[in-house]
Design a protein around this motif. Structure first.
Motif, PDB file in Angstrom:
ATOM      1  N   MET A 139      41.466  -4.712 -19.810  1.00 11.22           N
ATOM      2  CA  MET A 139      41.319  -3.553 -18.962  1.00 11.22           C
ATOM      3  C   MET A 139      39.860  -3.097 -18.937  1.00 11.22           C
ATOM      4  O   MET A 139      39.321  -2.781 -17.893  1.00 11.22           O
ATOM      5  N   PHE A 140      39.223  -3.085 -20.116  1.00 12.49           N
ATOM      6  CA  PHE A 140      37.828  -2.659 -20.160  1.00 12.49           C
ATOM      7  C   PHE A 140      36.944  -3.618 -19.377  1.00 12.49           C
ATOM      8  O   PHE A 140      36.025  -3.198 -18.676  1.00 12.49           O
ATOM      9  N   GLU A 141      37.233  -4.905 -19.455  1.00 16.54           N
ATOM     10  CA  GLU A 141      36.434  -5.883 -18.719  1.00 16.54           C
ATOM     11  C   GLU A 141      36.542  -5.630 -17.219  1.00 16.54           C
ATOM     12  O   GLU A 141      35.561  -5.746 -16.487  1.00 16.54           O
ATOM     13  N   HIS A 142      37.725  -5.256 -16.757  1.00 16.73           N
ATOM     14  CA  HIS A 142      37.924  -4.927 -15.341  1.00 16.73           C
ATOM     15  C   HIS A 142      37.063  -3.722 -14.952  1.00 16.73           C
ATOM     16  O   HIS A 142      36.390  -3.738 -13.922  1.00 16.73           O
ATOM     17  N   ILE A 143      37.083  -2.684 -15.775  1.00 23.21           N
ATOM     18  CA  ILE A 143      36.258  -1.493 -15.523  1.00 23.21           C
ATOM     19  C   ILE A 143      34.784  -1.858 -15.552  1.00 23.21           C
ATOM     20  O   ILE A 143      33.995  -1.412 -14.719  1.00 23.21           O
ATOM     21  N   GLU A 144      34.420  -2.689 -16.496  1.00 17.97           N
ATOM     22  CA  GLU A 144      33.023  -3.089 -16.658  1.00 17.97           C
ATOM     23  C   GLU A 144      32.487  -3.846 -15.437  1.00 17.97           C
ATOM     24  O   GLU A 144      31.329  -3.692 -15.065  1.00 17.97           O
ATOM     25  N   LYS A 145      33.344  -4.621 -14.782  1.00 15.71           N
ATOM     26  CA  LYS A 145      32.919  -5.431 -13.638  1.00 15.71           C
ATOM     27  C   LYS A 145      33.064  -4.710 -12.298  1.00 15.71           C
ATOM     28  O   LYS A 145      32.651  -5.245 -11.274  1.00 15.71           O
ATOM     29  N   GLU A 146      33.651  -3.536 -12.320  1.00 21.92           N
ATOM     30  CA  GLU A 146      33.837  -2.783 -11.077  1.00 21.92           C
ATOM     31  C   GLU A 146      32.482  -2.361 -10.510  1.00 21.92           C
ATOM     32  O   GLU A 146      31.578  -1.985 -11.256  1.00 21.92           O
ATOM     33  N   PRO A 147      32.318  -2.403  -9.183  1.00 17.17           N
ATOM     34  CA  PRO A 147      31.046  -1.992  -8.586  1.00 17.17           C
ATOM     35  C   PRO A 147      30.688  -0.539  -8.924  1.00 17.17           C
ATOM     36  O   PRO A 147      31.564   0.320  -9.017  1.00 17.17           O
ATOM     37  N   GLU A 148      29.416  -0.282  -9.104  1.00 23.07           N
ATOM     38  CA  GLU A 148      28.922   1.042  -9.495  1.00 23.07           C
ATOM     39  C   GLU A 148      29.392   2.132  -8.531  1.00 23.07           C
ATOM     40  O   GLU A 148      29.764   3.225  -8.948  1.00 23.07           O
ATOM     41  N   GLU A 149      29.402   1.843  -7.256  1.00 25.95           N
ATOM     42  CA  GLU A 149      29.743   2.872  -6.257  1.00 25.95           C
ATOM     43  C   GLU A 149      31.223   3.256  -6.245  1.00 25.95           C
ATOM     44  O   GLU A 149      31.574   4.335  -5.771  1.00 25.95           O
ATOM     45  N   THR A 150      32.110   2.420  -6.801  1.00 23.08           N
ATOM     46  CA  THR A 150      33.536   2.757  -6.822  1.00 23.08           C
ATOM     47  C   THR A 150      34.057   3.100  -8.213  1.00 23.08           C
ATOM     48  O   THR A 150      35.168   3.600  -8.343  1.00 23.08           O
ATOM     49  N   CYS A 151      33.275   2.860  -9.239  1.00 20.38           N
ATOM     50  CA  CYS A 151      33.737   3.094 -10.610  1.00 20.38           C
ATOM     51  C   CYS A 151      33.759   4.587 -10.932  1.00 20.38           C
ATOM     52  O   CYS A 151      32.830   5.322 -10.601  1.00 20.38           O
ATOM     53  N   LEU A 152      34.815   5.006 -11.603  1.00 23.64           N
ATOM     54  CA  LEU A 152      34.956   6.411 -11.991  1.00 23.64           C
ATOM     55  C   LEU A 152      34.195   6.745 -13.266  1.00 23.64           C
ATOM     56  O   LEU A 152      34.048   7.906 -13.600  1.00 23.64           O
ATOM     57  N   TYR A 153      33.741   5.737 -13.981  1.00 22.30           N
ATOM     58  CA  TYR A 153      33.184   5.936 -15.305  1.00 22.30           C
ATOM     59  C   TYR A 153      31.693   5.623 -15.352  1.00 22.30           C
ATOM     60  O   TYR A 153      31.192   4.769 -14.636  1.00 22.30           O
ATOM     61  N   LYS A 154      30.995   6.330 -16.218  1.00 23.70           N
ATOM     62  CA  LYS A 154      29.603   6.022 -16.527  1.00 23.70           C
ATOM     63  C   LYS A 154      29.628   4.977 -17.620  1.00 23.70           C
ATOM     64  O   LYS A 154      30.188   5.195 -18.696  1.00 23.70           O
ATOM     65  N   ARG A 155      29.058   3.822 -17.372  1.00 22.31           N
ATOM     66  CA  ARG A 155      29.119   2.719 -18.322  1.00 22.31           C
ATOM     67  C   ARG A 155      27.792   2.589 -19.065  1.00 22.31           C
ATOM     68  O   ARG A 155      26.742   2.492 -18.444  1.00 22.31           O
ATOM     69  N   LEU A 156      27.895   2.594 -20.364  1.00 22.54           N
ATOM     70  CA  LEU A 156      26.732   2.365 -21.224  1.00 22.54           C
ATOM     71  C   LEU A 156      27.031   1.151 -22.082  1.00 22.54           C
ATOM     72  O   LEU A 156      27.994   1.153 -22.847  1.00 22.54           O
ATOM     73  N   LEU A 157      26.229   0.127 -21.960  1.00 28.04           N
ATOM     74  CA  LEU A 157      26.436  -1.082 -22.748  1.00 28.04           C
ATOM     75  C   LEU A 157      25.385  -1.103 -23.849  1.00 28.04           C
ATOM     76  O   LEU A 157      24.210  -1.355 -23.598  1.00 28.04           O
ATOM     77  N   LEU A 158      25.828  -0.817 -25.049  1.00 27.46           N
ATOM     78  CA  LEU A 158      24.920  -0.706 -26.189  1.00 27.46           C
ATOM     79  C   LEU A 158      25.280  -1.734 -27.242  1.00 27.46           C
ATOM     80  O   LEU A 158      26.309  -1.619 -27.912  1.00 27.46           O
ATOM     81  N   ASP A 159      24.447  -2.737 -27.404  1.00 34.73           N
ATOM     82  CA  ASP A 159      24.693  -3.709 -28.453  1.00 34.73           C
ATOM     83  C   ASP A 159      24.172  -3.175 -29.794  1.00 34.73           C
ATOM     84  O   ASP A 159      23.688  -2.049 -29.875  1.00 34.73           O
ATOM     85  N   TYR A 160      24.282  -3.970 -30.836  1.00 31.99           N
ATOM     86  CA  TYR A 160      23.930  -3.502 -32.178  1.00 31.99           C
ATOM     87  C   TYR A 160      22.469  -3.090 -32.305  1.00 31.99           C
ATOM     88  O   TYR A 160      22.118  -2.279 -33.161  1.00 31.99           O
ATOM     89  N   THR A 161      21.599  -3.602 -31.437  1.00 35.09           N
ATOM     90  CA  THR A 161      20.168  -3.296 -31.575  1.00 35.09           C
ATOM     91  C   THR A 161      19.874  -1.818 -31.344  1.00 35.09           C
ATOM     92  O   THR A 161      18.886  -1.301 -31.858  1.00 35.09           O
ATOM     93  N   TYR A 162      20.737  -1.127 -30.585  1.00 37.68           N
ATOM     94  CA  TYR A 162      20.531   0.303 -30.362  1.00 37.68           C
ATOM     95  C   TYR A 162      20.814   1.126 -31.619  1.00 37.68           C
ATOM     96  O   TYR A 162      20.319   2.234 -31.765  1.00 37.68           O
ATOM     97  N   GLY A 163      21.626   0.598 -32.514  1.00 44.62           N
ATOM     98  CA  GLY A 163      21.946   1.308 -33.750  1.00 44.62           C
ATOM     99  C   GLY A 163      21.167   0.831 -34.956  1.00 44.62           C
ATOM    100  O   GLY A 163      21.293   1.390 -36.050  1.00 44.62           O
ATOM    101  N   LEU A 164      20.339  -0.203 -34.768  1.00 45.03           N
ATOM    102  CA  LEU A 164      19.576  -0.760 -35.875  1.00 45.03           C
ATOM    103  C   LEU A 164      18.572   0.265 -36.395  1.00 45.03           C
ATOM    104  O   LEU A 164      17.793   0.841 -35.647  1.00 45.03           O
ATOM    105  N   GLY A 165      18.653   0.533 -37.691  1.00 46.08           N
ATOM    106  CA  GLY A 165      17.792   1.547 -38.300  1.00 46.08           C
ATOM    107  C   GLY A 165      18.328   2.964 -38.153  1.00 46.08           C
ATOM    108  O   GLY A 165      17.731   3.906 -38.650  1.00 46.08           O
ATOM    109  N   LYS A 166      19.458   3.115 -37.445  1.00 52.99           N
ATOM    110  CA  LYS A 166      20.077   4.436 -37.261  1.00 52.99           C
ATOM    111  C   LYS A 166      21.446   4.468 -37.934  1.00 52.99           C
ATOM    112  O   LYS A 166      21.652   5.177 -38.903  1.00 52.99           O
ATOM    113  N   ILE A 167      22.375   3.685 -37.401  1.00 45.52           N
ATOM    114  CA  ILE A 167      23.705   3.619 -38.023  1.00 45.52           C
ATOM    115  C   ILE A 167      23.922   2.300 -38.750  1.00 45.52           C
ATOM    116  O   ILE A 167      24.885   2.170 -39.495  1.00 45.52           O
TER     117      ILE A 167
END
Length: 105
Positions: free
Chosen positions: A1-29
């Motif tokens: 289900m998440f993959e479907h939401i993730e691939k939905e076009p930006e103009e029709t998606c209801l959700y703000k998608r943030l794709l954060l891999d481990y590098t965003y948390g490196l040195g923080k969490i």
């Protein structure tokens, strides 16, 4: 289900998608040591690196699968016990998994 939401076009998606891999948390969490240890896991790419690999699920532990494969190498189909119970199960792959059949004796 998440993959479907993730691939939905930006103009029709209801959700703000943030794709954060481990590098965003490196040195923080995560510390570098924690990430180095996590990289030894076969699920690292899926769990920390935003990849849908389909190689490892969450039903059977990897070590249990490896043990079953090892036991299967000693199996001879010529040695069948006609009195033992047999069963078969199928997974028709309606989701993202491949079709699977399991037969046990």
């Amino acid at each position: 289900m998440f993959e479907h939401i993730e691939k939905e076009p930006e103009e029709t998606c209801l959700y703000k998608r943030l794709l954060l891999d481990y590098t965003y948390g490196l040195g923080k969490i995560y510390t570098q040591e924690e990430i180095d240890k996590a990289k030894a896991s076969p699920s690292f790419e899926r769990e920390y690196n935003l990849k849908y690999l389909g190689l490892i699920g969450n039903v059977f532990h990897t070590k249990d699968i490896e043990a079953a494969i090892q036991k299967g190498t000693g199996y001879s189909p010529d040695e069948i016990n006609s009195y033992s119970q047999k069963s078969m199960g199928i997974d028709p792959a309606f989701g993202s998994s491949a079709f699977g059949i399991v037969i046990t004796q």
